[in-house]
Design an enzyme around this catalytic site. Structure first.
Site, PDB file in Angstrom:
ATOM      1  N   GLY A  57      29.169 -32.768  10.177  1.00 24.44           N
ATOM      2  CA  GLY A  57      30.597 -32.706   9.857  1.00 24.44           C
ATOM      3  C   GLY A  57      31.483 -32.367  11.036  1.00 24.44           C
ATOM      4  N   LYS A 109      32.963 -24.387  21.401  1.00 23.40           N
ATOM      5  CA  LYS A 109      32.265 -23.248  22.010  1.00 23.40           C
ATOM      6  C   LYS A 109      31.668 -23.634  23.359  1.00 23.40           C
ATOM      7  CE  LYS A 109      34.130 -21.591  19.409  1.00 23.40           C
ATOM      8  NZ  LYS A 109      34.725 -22.110  18.282  1.00 23.40           N
ATOM      9  N   ILE A 129      42.807 -22.284  16.205  1.00 24.74           N
ATOM     10  CA  ILE A 129      42.597 -23.493  17.012  1.00 24.74           C
ATOM     11  C   ILE A 129      43.519 -23.488  18.226  1.00 24.74           C
ATOM     12  CG2 ILE A 129      42.826 -26.016  17.076  1.00 24.74           C
ATOM     13  CD1 ILE A 129      41.718 -26.169  14.312  1.00 24.74           C
ATOM     14  N   VAL A 137      59.490 -25.824  16.675  1.00 27.21           N
ATOM     15  CA  VAL A 137      59.753 -27.076  17.387  1.00 27.21           C
ATOM     16  C   VAL A 137      60.591 -27.938  16.444  1.00 27.21           C
ATOM     17  CG1 VAL A 137      58.717 -29.150  18.373  1.00 27.21           C
ATOM     18  CG2 VAL A 137      57.614 -26.926  18.702  1.00 27.21           C
ATOM     19  N   ARG A 179      44.923 -26.896   8.712  1.00 27.17           N
ATOM     20  CA  ARG A 179      44.148 -28.030   8.211  1.00 27.17           C
ATOM     21  C   ARG A 179      44.442 -28.209   6.726  1.00 27.17           C
ATOM     22  NH1 ARG A 179      40.159 -29.764  11.694  1.00 27.17           N
ATOM     23  NH2 ARG A 179      39.025 -30.710   9.957  1.00 27.17           N
ATOM     24  N   HIS A 193      22.950   3.278  24.778  1.00 29.80           N
ATOM     25  CA  HIS A 193      23.933   3.465  25.842  1.00 29.80           C
ATOM     26  C   HIS A 193      23.429   2.792  27.114  1.00 29.80           C
ATOM     27  CE1 HIS A 193      27.042   5.340  28.252  1.00 29.80           C
ATOM     28  NE2 HIS A 193      26.104   5.666  29.140  1.00 29.80           N
TER      29      HIS A 193
END
Ligand code: NAD
Length: 458
Positions: free
Chosen positions: A42, A53, A180, A233, A266, A437
Site C-alpha cells: 500500500g 524514512k 507529512i 494560502v 488525507r 546509564h
C-alpha cells in the site's frame, strides 16, 4: 453467476489489508487479497512511511556530518547524487514489498491484482470479473487532499510526488505543517532546499503538546526552515519562472517557490469501492464507520485502517487488521488501545494518550512532570539538541494519562511509556525500574522521579 468465489476477501494490501489477510490465513481461513498495485504494502511501503524514512535517514546523516565540524571532524559539503539516493530508497522499498509477496505465497494467500468495487451485498467486480464472497474487509486507505483552486502544474507535488525525489528545488513551499509537511521539510532542508512551511492553525503538529512542539519548531528554524503558522494560502499562480503563493494571516505577502508540496491531510477512500451496493454507508468525508470489532453496519463486512477515519496511521491499521481477521475466524477480539503518534522530524516528536491541553479541556484531574534533555548526559554526549520528556499523570493514583517526548529517537523512547500506560503503571513503577546509564531512556525515569521528589539529576 459469479466467475469466482472468495470465502474471505480483503480489499487493499496496505499495512491494514496485508496484516489482516496474513492473520486470517494463519487462523485457517481461505484468503484472497486484492489490490491494484503491482506490489503489496500500500501507500505505507510504496510511497509513504518507508521511503520517507529512508530519505529522513539520509537527511539525518547529512546533518550529523555537518554537526561534527564543531567536534573537530570535518567531512566537507555533501556531494549529492540524486539518482543513487533515489535508487537506494527504491531498493529498500522493493526489498520489503518482495518480502511481503513471499510471506503471502507461503501462507497461500491468493493475491489478485485489480481494483475491486462492490456490485451487490455479496458480490464484487474486479477488473471486469465478477466475484462472490462470504466475508469482506475494506482496507482501501486514503489519498492526499488536493486544495481547490490550485493550478495544474508539475511543480506542485503531493506527498507521493515529493517522495519520488524528482529534484531538489532551490525554494520549496510546503502547505500544511502536519506530520507529512514537517517530515518533508526535514528531508528537503537537509538536501539543500530553502523551505517555507505555511500552516493554517496557530501551531504546527496540531494536537501535540504545545511546549514540545515549540522545541521542535525552534530546532527546525535553527536548521533554516521558515515556518509561518496562523497563515492561509489564498491563491497560487504558476508563473514561468516560479510559483507564487499569496498568503494571509500572521504572514501577509507572497512566497516565491520553485516547487510546492500540498500536505493538508488525507481523505478516506470509502467512496472508491461503491460500498453502497453492499449496503455499507460511507460518510461525506469518505469514512466508513466501524465498531471495536471493525465491523461495518453490514454483518460480514469489515473495514480497517485509514478508510475508517482518524488517526490515519499504519500501526492502527495493522492492529485493526488483526482484530478483523480474528473476529471473522470466530475469536473474541477488539481494539481498545492507545495509538501513538510519531513525527520523524529532527528532533523526533512522539506522543500518546492525553496532552496537558486535552486533559485540561476534558476536566480530568492531572499533574505534569518532565525532564529537560539539557540535563541528560547521553543527549549531550551524542551531540543531541534540545529535548523534553513529559508525563501527564493522575495526582491520586500516579498512573500515567499521557506522555510526550521530543528529541533524538523519541519515537523509540515512547514505546516504554505506551506500555506503561497500557499496563496501568505508576510513576513509582517507572522510577523504580532501573534504567541503564547513560541512556536517553533515563529521561523517562527521571521525569517520574522528579514528580516523586526523588530526583538527584536536576
Ligand atoms: P495532517 O492532518 O497531520 O496535517 C495537515 C496540516 O495541514 C494540519 O496542520 C492542518 O491544519 C494544515 N492545513 C489544512 N489546510 C490547510 C491550508 N489550506 N493551508 C495551510 N495549512 C492547512 O495531515 P498530513 O500531514 O497531510 O498527513 C496525513 C495523514 O498521514 C495524517 O493522518 C498523518 O498522521 C499521517 N501520516 C503519519 C505519519 C507518521 O506517523 N509519521 C507520516 C506521514 C503521514
Amino acid at each position: 453467476m459469479a466467475d469466482k468465489h472468495a470465502p474471505f476477501i480483503v480489499l487493499g494490501a496496505g499495512p491494514g489489508g496485508y496484516a489482516c489477510a496474513f492473520r486470517a490465513a494463519d487462523l485457517g481461513l481461505d484468503v484472497t487479497l486484492v489490490d491494484p498495485r503491482a506490489s503489496l504494502g500500500g501507500v505505507c511501503l510504496n510511497e509513504g512511511c518507508i521511503p520517507s524514512k529512508a530519505l529522513l535517514h539520509a537527511a539525518e546523516v547529512i546533518r550529523e556530518a555537518a554537526h561534527m565540524a564543531a567536534w573537530g571532524i570535518g567531512f566537507g559539503d555533501p556531494k549529492l547524487d540524486l539518482d543513487a539516493l533515489r535508487a537506494k530508497k527504491d531498493g529498500i522499498v522493493r526489498q520489503l514489498t518482495d518480502g511481503l509477496s513471499g510471506l503471502a505465497r507461503r501462507r497461500k494467500v491468493r493475491v489478485v491484482r485489480g481494483a475491486a468495487v462492490f456490485s451487490g451485498p455479496k458480490s464484487l467486480e474486479i477488473d471486469g470479473e465478477t466475484w462472490s464472497f462470504d466475508r469482506a474487509v475494506i482496507a482501501v486507505g486514503s489519498a492526499p487532499v488536493q486544495l481547490p483552486g490550485w493550478p495544474e502544474d508539475a511543480r506542485i507535488w503531493d506527498s507521493t510526488a515529493a517522495l519520488e525525489l524528482r529534484s531538489v528545488p532551490k525554494r520549496l513551499a510546503i502547505v500544511g505543517g502536519g506530520i507529512i509537511g514537517l517530515e518533508m521539510a526535514t528531508i528537503y532542508a537537509a538536501l539543500g532546499s530553502a523551505v517555507t512551511v505555511i500552516e493554517f492553525l496557530d501551531q504546527i503538529a496540531p494536537g501535540a503538546d504545545a511546549e514540545a512542539v515549540q522545541i521542535l519548531r525552534a530546532a527546525m528554524e535553527g536548521q533554516g526552515v521558515t515556518i509561518h503558522s496562523a497563515t492561509r494560502v489564498t491563491a497560487v499562480k504558476a508563473g514561468k519562472a516560479a510559483l507564487t503563493l499569496a498568503c494571509e494571516g500572521a504572514f501577509e505577502g507572497e512566497i516565491k517557490a520553485d516547487a510546492a508540496i500540498q500536505a493538508v491531510g488525507r481523505r478516506a477512500n470509502g467512496s472508491l469501492v461503491n460500498a453502497k451496493a453492499a449496503g455499507v454507508e460511507v460518510d461525506a468525508r469518505g469514512v466508513i464507520a466501524v465498531d471495536a470489532q471493525c465491523r461495518t453496519q453490514v454483518p460480514d463486512i469489515f473495514a480497517i485502517g485509514d478508510v475508517t477515519g482518524n488517526p490515519m496511521l499504519a500501526h492502527r491499521a495493522t492492529h485493526q487488521g488483526h482484530v478483523a481477521a480474528e473476529v471473522a475466524a470466530g475469536h473474541a477480539a477488539g481494539l481498545d488501545a492507545l495509538i501513538p503518534s510519531v513525527a520523524y522530524t529532527n528532533p523526533e516528536l512522539a506522543w500518546a494518550g492525553l496532552t496537558p491541553a486535552q486533559a485540561k479541556e476534558a476536566g480530568i484531574a492531572h499533574k505534569l512532570t518532565s525532564f529537560p534533555w539539557a540535563a541528560s548526559g547521553r543527549n549531550l554526549a551524542s551531540g543531541g539538541s534540545d529535548g523534553l520528556t513529559r508525563i501527564v499523570y493522575d495526582p491520586d493514583t500516579h498512573r500515567l494519562l499521557g506522555a510526550t517526548v521530543v528529541g533524538r529517537n523519541a519515537g523509540e523512547l515512547l514505546a516504554e511509556l505506551v506500555l506503561a500506560m497500557e499496563m496501568g503503571a505508576t510513576l513509582e513503577d517507572l522510577a523504580l525500574s532501573v534504567h541503564a546509564h547513560p541512556t536517553l531512556s533515563e529521561t523517562v525515569a527521571f521525569s517520574a522521579e522528579r514528580a516523586l521528589g526523588t530526583l538527584t539529576d536536576l
